[in-house]
Design a protein around this motif. Structure first.
Motif, mmCIF file in Angstrom:
data_model
loop_
_atom_site.group_PDB
_atom_site.id
_atom_site.type_symbol
_atom_site.label_atom_id
_atom_site.label_comp_id
_atom_site.label_asym_id
_atom_site.label_seq_id
_atom_site.Cartn_x
_atom_site.Cartn_y
_atom_site.Cartn_z
ATOM 1 N N ALA A 26 0.842 -1.197 0.000
ATOM 2 C CA ALA A 26 0.000 0.000 0.000
ATOM 3 C C ALA A 26 0.873 1.241 0.000
ATOM 4 O O ALA A 26 2.033 1.218 0.414
ATOM 5 C CB ALA A 26 -0.923 0.004 1.222
ATOM 6 N N MET A 27 0.299 2.336 -0.468
ATOM 7 C CA MET A 27 0.950 3.646 -0.389
ATOM 8 C C MET A 27 0.469 4.368 0.861
ATOM 9 O O MET A 27 -0.679 4.199 1.286
ATOM 10 C CB MET A 27 0.593 4.494 -1.606
ATOM 11 N N GLY A 79 2.616 5.094 11.428
ATOM 12 C CA GLY A 79 1.490 5.635 10.696
ATOM 13 C C GLY A 79 1.407 5.059 9.296
ATOM 14 O O GLY A 79 2.325 4.382 8.821
ATOM 15 N N GLY A 80 0.304 5.332 8.619
ATOM 16 C CA GLY A 80 0.090 4.787 7.285
ATOM 17 C C GLY A 80 -0.815 3.575 7.337
ATOM 18 O O GLY A 80 -1.015 2.952 8.390
ATOM 19 N N PRO A 81 -1.365 3.184 6.201
ATOM 20 C CA PRO A 81 -2.289 2.048 6.155
ATOM 21 C C PRO A 81 -1.561 0.706 6.224
ATOM 22 O O PRO A 81 -0.343 0.642 5.995
ATOM 23 C CB PRO A 81 -2.972 2.224 4.799
ATOM 24 N N PRO A 106 -0.838 -4.943 -5.985
ATOM 25 C CA PRO A 106 -1.359 -3.631 -5.584
ATOM 26 C C PRO A 106 -2.825 -3.489 -5.998
ATOM 27 O O PRO A 106 -3.177 -3.774 -7.150
ATOM 28 C CB PRO A 106 -0.477 -2.643 -6.356
ATOM 29 N N LEU A 107 -3.663 -3.046 -5.075
ATOM 30 C CA LEU A 107 -5.093 -2.951 -5.352
ATOM 31 C C LEU A 107 -5.628 -1.524 -5.322
ATOM 32 O O LEU A 107 -6.468 -1.145 -6.133
ATOM 33 C CB LEU A 107 -5.885 -3.793 -4.340
ATOM 34 N N ARG A 108 -5.201 -0.734 -4.346
ATOM 35 C CA ARG A 108 -5.812 0.571 -4.192
ATOM 36 C C ARG A 108 -5.428 1.522 -5.320
ATOM 37 O O ARG A 108 -4.421 1.360 -5.975
ATOM 38 C CB ARG A 108 -5.426 1.172 -2.838
ATOM 39 N N TRP A 109 -6.265 2.514 -5.535
ATOM 40 C CA TRP A 109 -6.138 3.513 -6.600
ATOM 41 C C TRP A 109 -6.383 2.935 -7.982
ATOM 42 O O TRP A 109 -6.405 3.634 -8.948
ATOM 43 C CB TRP A 109 -4.810 4.272 -6.507
ATOM 44 N N ASN A 110 -6.560 1.649 -8.101
ATOM 45 C CA ASN A 110 -7.286 0.993 -9.177
ATOM 46 C C ASN A 110 -7.095 1.619 -10.562
ATOM 47 O O ASN A 110 -8.063 2.106 -11.161
ATOM 48 C CB ASN A 110 -8.771 1.038 -8.782
ATOM 49 N N GLU A 133 10.847 0.075 -7.402
ATOM 50 C CA GLU A 133 11.826 0.799 -6.596
ATOM 51 C C GLU A 133 11.508 0.760 -5.103
ATOM 52 O O GLU A 133 12.406 0.563 -4.285
ATOM 53 C CB GLU A 133 11.909 2.248 -7.088
ATOM 54 N N ARG A 134 10.242 0.920 -4.763
ATOM 55 C CA ARG A 134 9.866 1.021 -3.351
ATOM 56 C C ARG A 134 9.855 -0.338 -2.666
ATOM 57 O O ARG A 134 10.120 -0.445 -1.464
ATOM 58 C CB ARG A 134 8.490 1.690 -3.258
#
Length: 367
Positions: A26-27, A79-81, A106-110, A133-134
């Protein structure tokens, strides 16, 4: 098995090698993808945001799923999801559970469901670079999935070709709630690129096409929404087979993720029976539908059905095919399957090794 049940489960078994085919990174915020986006799209995000075809553009399809459908212990202290901390993922999952390889989903922001197709394509490129990269660039055990904006076939093919030679990516990811049934020919250029580059296509639960999640309309309860996941996966399988995808692309491989397993034998029997009676409608489907499924489609185990009689799970796996099952945990979500406890049935050591490691090793070509 829900992670909340682990404390009362039987003692931990000896650790085995594990390939986890479903890990959700997640971001912390949109700004994580800014380094990989052109300025026009950063400004677009700040001004207009995400545009998906349902009421809450940044929410998931049912209120219970927001925020994040996650384990309560998966929120990082900084912090963060859930899923946004690589350090926590290592401490909580990769290290203690013996994960040799973990596949990122990765799922969110679709990006594949964005109504602005140009933005969707740009977002897939940015999120793929973000994965590389991340995550993968900082943890060699992790592998990426190539996100595509499937409603733009040309843009999707360009992104597949750009990433296909990168060993950090092992598959293409499409979410099942597409604008049209996935077997339709508008998506065939994506399938051709996948076959040409020997990349499997993963179909993971998700997507927001604006259509109701059930054939009877929008459901009232999360229970109904959760059950509709299996129905959407059945629709994908039926569309791929009867539209003739596997006749046209015989080396194409799909893996159905997080759709359950219990429906597979009954669907095969129903497709075969109807094909025998009405095959004149689909002359391009030259063999029994179950044969295409058996040769070209794999399934991840989470969330597998856990019958009261554990032996029935073994019967189910016999009917599906032991070599067609890939282990997954769904980390960090609430229905996470811990590899130490996931199988209630009395599996042999060889069967556990096959499910936890061997099948995925062969499927993805890991050394």
């Amino acid at each position: 098995m829900s992670a909340t049940a682990l404390e009362t489960s039987r003692p931990v078994a000896a650790k085995r090698q594990v390939i986890d085919c479903d890990i959700h990174p997640a971001m912390t915020s949109w700004t994580e993808v800014h380094p990989y986006l052109e300025l026009r799209w950063i400004e677009h995000l700040q001004t207009y945001g995400s545009h998906l075809r349902h009421a809450f553009s940044e929410a998931l399809t049912h209120p219970r799923m927001s925020p994040d459908a996650a384990r309560v212990d998966a929120y990082p202290e900084e912090g963060g999801p859930p899923g946004s901390s690589l350090d926590l993922m290592r401490r909580q999952h990769l290290n203690p559970n013996g994960i040799e390889h973990g596949i990122l989903i990765p799922l969110r922001w679709n990006p594949g469901s964005q109504r602005n197709l140009d933005f969707g394509v740009a977002l897939t490129r940015a999120m793929n670079s973000w994965q590389a990269e991340r995550w993968v660039g900082q943890e060699s055990r992790l592998k990426g999935s190539i996100l595509v904006a499937q409603e733009d076939a040309v843009g999707s093919v360009d992104e597949i070709e750009a990433r296909a030679g990168d060993p950090r990516f092992v598959q293409i990811l499409i979410l099942p709630r597409t604008d049209e049934p996935l077997g339709r020919r508008r998506y065939w250029p994506i399938f051709e690129a996948a076959e040409r580059n020997n990349l499997p296509i993963a179909i993971h639960v998700g997507g927001t096409n604006g259509h109701p999640s059930t054939g009877g309309g929008w459901p009232s309860y999360y229970m109904e929404e959760h059950h509709a996941v299996a129905e959407s996966m059945q629709a994908i399988v039926v569309s791929l087979i009867f539209e003739g995808v596997f006749e046209r692309f015989p080396r194409l491989r799909f893996v159905i993720m997080e759709g359950g397993l219990g429906w597979i034998p009954s669907l095969c029997a129903r497709m075969d029976r109807n094909w025998e009676r009405m095959r004149g409608e689909v002359p391009h489907v030259r063999r029994r539908p179950s044969e295409y499924l058996r040769e070209s489609i794999w399934f991840t185990t989470q969330p597998m059905e856990e019958p009261e009689r554990p032996g029935q799970l073994l019967e189910l796996m016999d009917r599906i095919g032991w070599d067609r099952l890939l282990f997954s945990t769904d980390y960090p979500h609430w229905d996470f399957d811990d590899p130490r406890y996931a199988f209630r049935a009395p599996l042999t050591g060889a069967q556990k090794d096959q499910l936890l490691f061997g099948n995925a090793q062969r499927f993805y070509g890991f050394p």
